[in-house]
Design a protein around this motif. Structure first.
Motif, PDB file in Angstrom:
ATOM      1  N   PRO A  56       2.624  -7.925  -0.635  1.00 48.33           N
ATOM      2  CA  PRO A  56       3.356  -6.931  -1.427  1.00 48.33           C
ATOM      3  C   PRO A  56       2.490  -5.790  -1.985  1.00 48.33           C
ATOM      4  CG  PRO A  56       3.749  -9.166  -2.248  1.00 48.33           C
ATOM      5  CD  PRO A  56       2.778  -9.290  -1.144  1.00 48.33           C
TER       6      PRO A  56
ATOM      7  N   GLU B 168       2.600  -2.411  -0.257  1.00 49.70           N
ATOM      8  CA  GLU B 168       3.839  -1.639  -0.152  1.00 49.70           C
ATOM      9  C   GLU B 168       3.812  -0.301  -0.879  1.00 49.70           C
ATOM     10  OE1 GLU B 168       6.923  -4.281  -1.408  1.00 49.70           O
ATOM     11  OE2 GLU B 168       6.844  -5.461   0.443  1.00 49.70           O
TER      12      GLU B 168
ATOM     13  N   MET C  26       3.473  -5.198  18.151  1.00 48.90           N
ATOM     14  CA  MET C  26       2.263  -5.922  18.550  1.00 48.90           C
ATOM     15  C   MET C  26       1.548  -5.195  19.680  1.00 48.90           C
ATOM     16  SD  MET C  26       2.668  -9.954  18.275  1.00 48.90           S
ATOM     17  CE  MET C  26       4.328 -10.352  18.660  1.00 48.90           C
TER      18      MET C  26
ATOM     19  N   MET D 287      10.396  -0.397   6.184  1.00 51.49           N
ATOM     20  CA  MET D 287       8.989  -0.718   5.978  1.00 51.49           C
ATOM     21  C   MET D 287       8.827  -2.227   5.763  1.00 51.49           C
ATOM     22  SD  MET D 287       6.399   0.468   2.977  1.00 51.49           S
ATOM     23  CE  MET D 287       6.966  -0.785   1.868  1.00 51.49           C
ATOM     24  N   ARG D 288       7.782  -2.777   6.324  1.00 51.67           N
ATOM     25  CA  ARG D 288       7.482  -4.197   6.117  1.00 51.67           C
ATOM     26  C   ARG D 288       5.992  -4.353   5.900  1.00 51.67           C
ATOM     27  NH1 ARG D 288      10.421  -8.637   9.516  1.00 51.67           N
ATOM     28  NH2 ARG D 288       8.632  -9.692   8.666  1.00 51.67           N
ATOM     29  N   ALA D 289       5.622  -5.190   4.965  1.00 43.33           N
ATOM     30  CA  ALA D 289       4.200  -5.434   4.730  1.00 43.33           C
ATOM     31  C   ALA D 289       3.990  -6.929   4.574  1.00 43.33           C
ATOM     32  CB  ALA D 289       3.726  -4.699   3.491  1.00 43.33           C
ATOM     33  N   LEU D 290       2.837  -7.381   5.045  1.00 39.04           N
ATOM     34  CA  LEU D 290       2.517  -8.795   4.981  1.00 39.04           C
ATOM     35  C   LEU D 290       2.320  -9.241   3.549  1.00 39.04           C
ATOM     36  CD1 LEU D 290       1.969 -10.858   7.210  1.00 39.04           C
ATOM     37  CD2 LEU D 290      -0.454 -10.413   6.920  1.00 39.04           C
TER      38      LEU D 290
ATOM     39  N   SER E 183      -8.887  -6.576  14.601  1.00 37.42           N
ATOM     40  CA  SER E 183      -8.628  -7.287  15.850  1.00 37.42           C
ATOM     41  C   SER E 183      -7.184  -7.103  16.314  1.00 37.42           C
ATOM     42  CB  SER E 183      -8.956  -8.776  15.704  1.00 37.42           C
ATOM     43  OG  SER E 183      -8.152  -9.349  14.715  1.00 37.42           O
ATOM     44  N   GLY E 184      -6.465  -6.182  15.685  1.00 33.96           N
ATOM     45  CA  GLY E 184      -5.145  -5.828  16.187  1.00 33.96           C
ATOM     46  C   GLY E 184      -3.995  -6.638  15.611  1.00 33.96           C
ATOM     47  N   GLN E 185      -4.228  -7.367  14.512  1.00 29.63           N
ATOM     48  CA  GLN E 185      -3.132  -8.105  13.871  1.00 29.63           C
ATOM     49  C   GLN E 185      -2.429  -7.185  12.874  1.00 29.63           C
ATOM     50  OE1 GLN E 185      -2.206 -10.862  14.976  1.00 29.63           O
ATOM     51  NE2 GLN E 185      -3.707 -12.498  14.943  1.00 29.63           N
ATOM     52  N   VAL E 186      -1.102  -7.158  12.931  1.00 34.16           N
ATOM     53  CA  VAL E 186      -0.333  -6.215  12.118  1.00 34.16           C
ATOM     54  C   VAL E 186      -0.291  -6.652  10.652  1.00 34.16           C
ATOM     55  CG1 VAL E 186       1.921  -5.147  11.812  1.00 34.16           C
ATOM     56  CG2 VAL E 186       1.076  -5.632  14.097  1.00 34.16           C
ATOM     57  N   VAL E 187      -0.580  -5.723   9.758  1.00 36.97           N
ATOM     58  CA  VAL E 187      -0.554  -6.014   8.325  1.00 36.97           C
ATOM     59  C   VAL E 187       0.684  -5.395   7.678  1.00 36.97           C
ATOM     60  CG1 VAL E 187      -1.837  -5.788   6.185  1.00 36.97           C
ATOM     61  CG2 VAL E 187      -3.070  -6.032   8.328  1.00 36.97           C
TER      62      VAL E 187
END
Lengths: 275, 154, 200, 115
Positions: free
Chosen positions: B6, B9, B46, B1-4, B30-34
């Protein structure tokens, strides 16, 4: 110190409650810094004892350190929290395989494969272990043979249901990982179904606990299942075990319930003795 | 798991544990990964996000065209795995979730715990987002030039 | 808006290729896709009609590498050019960090260029984006065609480039100007990011 | 009144029953419901549906036919489930003091009419 480790360390220091410890300890483990990895993982586990990821991580670190019994415990904990966790199932299968218990290794890999049918590494491992099980010689890459580890949840030599208190058949005691502790169960065709059913029961218990908790019905006490031809009662003698009692459908369900109550008491005292 | 960030999480972790979802992607509208769980390559993430955001955006436009309210979630049911797309409000604006799950769980379970995650995210978000300025070096143009040259083989 | 992950030191930027139908937006992406090593690019997604006109968008993610210690990724999008696809154009434009306006240099496409540029401004305005603040460059494509069919760079600038932003001559089919255009816009986008005004 | 709502109606009339619903056990979604305030039908359908599906798999591993009635007892109340045809399951949430025997009979009758 490499960049990502430095970044993660800073982040963990700034936010000790974050889950950054998982990534940090894993990075350290992969670089062979096992003591540091262990310290970070232990700190994280102290904060998040209910996080399956943390137990899984700890198991990998312990396994790398050669503490196979410790790894077994940690993977068991991960499975208790998340019975379909393939990493832990694979880990335990690996430990059983190393200890020479091919059947248990296969059983765990089969559960892992059920949980994630798309993971090719599980299929490869299964194929390999099956090959080894048919070959008489021990697996070549396990030499020098490690001392067999005794899994903590191994069945005791006796059973709570053999002392004449209960009919051993149709009673099954299972641990939190879906491993059979005692009892036997036969399918209609006479084949032994105990291990197959045991593997399912840990998940049943977890789901029952979740349903009653989230629906405001308190702690789960029992599940009565009427099936054409059989009556089943499931109870939890302890928080770590599940007991299944099954009888022919001609037995009234309430009576199966009484048998289950008695079997649960027997199981509890037996668990206290062997535990 | 990764989150922009914390704070995403813990809610995501508990959603993953309870729902047994295989893949989860949280993105802006707009499709940017969080945040993401279960994807292999960042470039695939992406692409999935671009397509997911496109589907949600066009469905919302369709709903508007028909004069109706927004769709709560889109479900695509497959024989081996299914996919849920859902847009939801967060203190950081509208986000979209793409969740892929298999027969080991159900639509009902995924939606139940998804709603719980949305609520947890709403309470977990810090009031003031931390917005440090990225310090690009003064000569970043040279690096950019070199990167693009290497990329396009010139 | 660019997404910056300070923990993992990652920057992701969304770049949109805008312009009238058949001006060569998809061709720009296809050229880039063909040149970039596989490990540095994702799948190129083209949602197109049966006649290969872009229906929704083309999408190409690129791994640019490290810029000032930030692992930098670009997401390149094209919009459908035909005027009846405005709804999808608006969707793709959402959250763009920069726009490449790909104009068709042919004299007979003069009005199409103007109409598309006006449409871009309308759509940005509707999204509350200040056109003057958004990094943008022009690419005058098809400069390889016979000179009596096309307008020169300065003629194109006079017609379209009111704000005097950077403009590039191009022949996207053969790759001429593709790199320069992407580089020009990337620099503007990253500069704006460095100024700290576009951090999500 | 349709057969389905009539069945739900009879179940909810049993003393102690706080709500009854029909769910699809494969996807855990509500098909029809009759609930008292405070009972979250969506959560019941998802959680109980999932448990019933797992119990059906367990019964299968034991070589048994799929369950016809399930009683999950918690210390504050119970969930009763009577699977019917086409993956539908009739569910009831009952309090601690409910007449489970009567609820079971009504549910088995109503589940037989599900399809």
């Amino acid at each position: 110190m490499s960049d990502d480790i430095r970044t993660l360390t800073t982040r963990l220091a700034e936010e000790p409650s974050s889950l950054a410890f998982l990534e940090l300890a894993e990075s350290l483990r992969q670089r062979g810094k096992l003591d540091a990895a262990y310290k970070v993982a232990r700190g994280g586990l102290g904060r998040y004892p209910g996080l399956a990821d943390a137990h899984d991580l700890m198991a990998r670190i312990l396994s790398d350190r050669g503490d196979l019994a410790g790894a077994f415990d940690a993977w068991s904990d991960a499975l208790r929290l998340d019975p379909l966790r393939t990493g832990a199932l694979k880990g335990i299968a690996f430990l059983y395989f190393r200890a020479g218990d091919v059947a248990a290794a296969i059983a765990h890999l089969e559960r892992a494969s059920e949980a994630d049918p798309d993971d090719p590494s599980i299929h490869q491992a299964l194929a390999r272990v099956r090959r080894e099980s048919t070959a008489a010689a021990p697996p070549p890459d396990t030499a020098p043979a490690p001392a067999p580890i005794s899994p903590p949840a191994a069945p005791a030599p006796d059973s709570p249901f053999t002392a004449g208190v209960e009919d051993e058949r149709g009673v099954l005691l299972v641990d939190a990982n879906g491993m059979r502790l005692a009892g036997e169960l036969s399918a209609d065709d006479g084949s032994e179904a105990g291990d197959r059913v045991a593997a399912q029961l840990a998940g049943v218990s977890r789901e029952a606990a979740r349903a009653t908790r989230l629906l405001g019905l308190g702690t789960w006490q029992s599940i009565a299942v009427e099936s054409p031809g059989a009556h089943l009662i499931l109870t939890a003698p302890t928080s770590e075990t599940v007991l299944l009692v099954t009888r022919d459908a001609s037995f009234p369900m309430a009576r199966v319930g009484l048998i289950a109550d008695r079997a649960a008491r027997t199981a509890r005292s037996w668990l206290e003795q062997v535990g | 798991m990764r989150a922009l960030e914390p704070w995403v999480e813990a809610p995501l972790q508990s959603f993953l544990a309870e729902s047994s979802a295989r893949l989860t992607l949280l993105m802006t509208s707009s499709g940017q990964v969080v945040a993401q769980h279960g994807f292999g390559r960042s470039l695939d993430i992406m692409t999935a996000a671009a397509l997911g955001a496109g589907i949600v955006a066009s469905t919302e436009e369709l709903a508007r065209l028909m004069g109706g309210s927004r769709f709560e979630a889109l479900m695509h049911q497959g024989s081996r795995q299914s996919c849920m797309l859902s847009a939801f409000s967060t203190p950081r604006g509208r986000w979209i979730a793409l969740v892929v799950f298999g027969p080991e769980t159900s639509v009902g379970i995924v939606r139940l715990f998804f709603d719980a995650m949305v609520q947890q995210l709403a309470t977990a978000a810090p009031r003031e987002p931390v917005r440090p300025t990225p310090l690009l070096a003064e000569d970043f143009e040279h690096e950019l030039d070199a990167s693009l040259k290497a990329l396009l083989g010139r | 808006m660019s997404l910056v992950n300070f923990t993992a030191r990652e920057i992701t930027c969304k770049i949109v290729y805008y312009g009238p139908g058949r001006s060569g937006k998809t061709t720009n992406l296809q050229y880039i896709y063909g040149r970039v090593p596989e490990s540095r690019r994702g799948r190129m997604v083209s949602l197109a009609t049966q006649t290969d006109r872009t229906l929704f968008f083309d999408f190409l993610p690129l791994e640019l590498g490290s810029i000032s210690g930030f692992s930098t990724r670009f997401q390149l999008y094209t919009v459908p050019g035909q005027s009846y696809y405005n709804a999808t154009r608006k969707l793709v434009l959402q959250g763009a960090d920069g726009v490449v306006f790909v104009a068709d240099s042919q004299a007979r496409r003069f009005d199409d260029n103007l109409e598309s540029l006006q449409n871009l401004q309308d759509n940005l305005l509707a999204q509350g984006v200040d056109v003057r603040q958004l990094p943008a460059v022009f690419q005058y494509n098809k400069q390889d065609l016979p000179s009596d069919l096309i307008l020169t760079q300065s003629e194109m600038d006079d017609a379209l480039n009111f704000r005097s932003v950077q403009s590039f001559e191009a022949d996207a089919l053969h790759g001429h100007g593709v790199f320069e255009t992407l580089r020009g816009l990337s620099e503007l986008v990253l500069k704006r990011l460095a100024a700290g005004t576009a951090v999500a | 009144m349709s057969k389905v709502t009539a069945g739900l109606d009879r179940v909810t009339r049993v003393p102690g029953v706080r709500g009854a619903l029909i769910a699809n056990s494969a996807d855990g979604l509500v098909v029809a419901e009759q609930l008292m305030d405070g009972v979250d039908g969506r959560a019941v359908a998802a959680l109980a549906g999932s448990l019933i599906a797992r119990l059906a798999r367990t019964a299968h591993s034991a070589g048994l036919r799929p369950p016809v009635f399930v009683h999950l007892r918690g210390d504050e109340g119970s969930i009763l489930a009577a699977p019917g045809a086409d993956g539908l399951v009739l569910l009831a949430v009952v309090g601690r003091e409910a007449n489970v025997g009567l609820a079971r009979l009504e549910m088995l009758a109503a589940a037989g009419r599900l399809a």
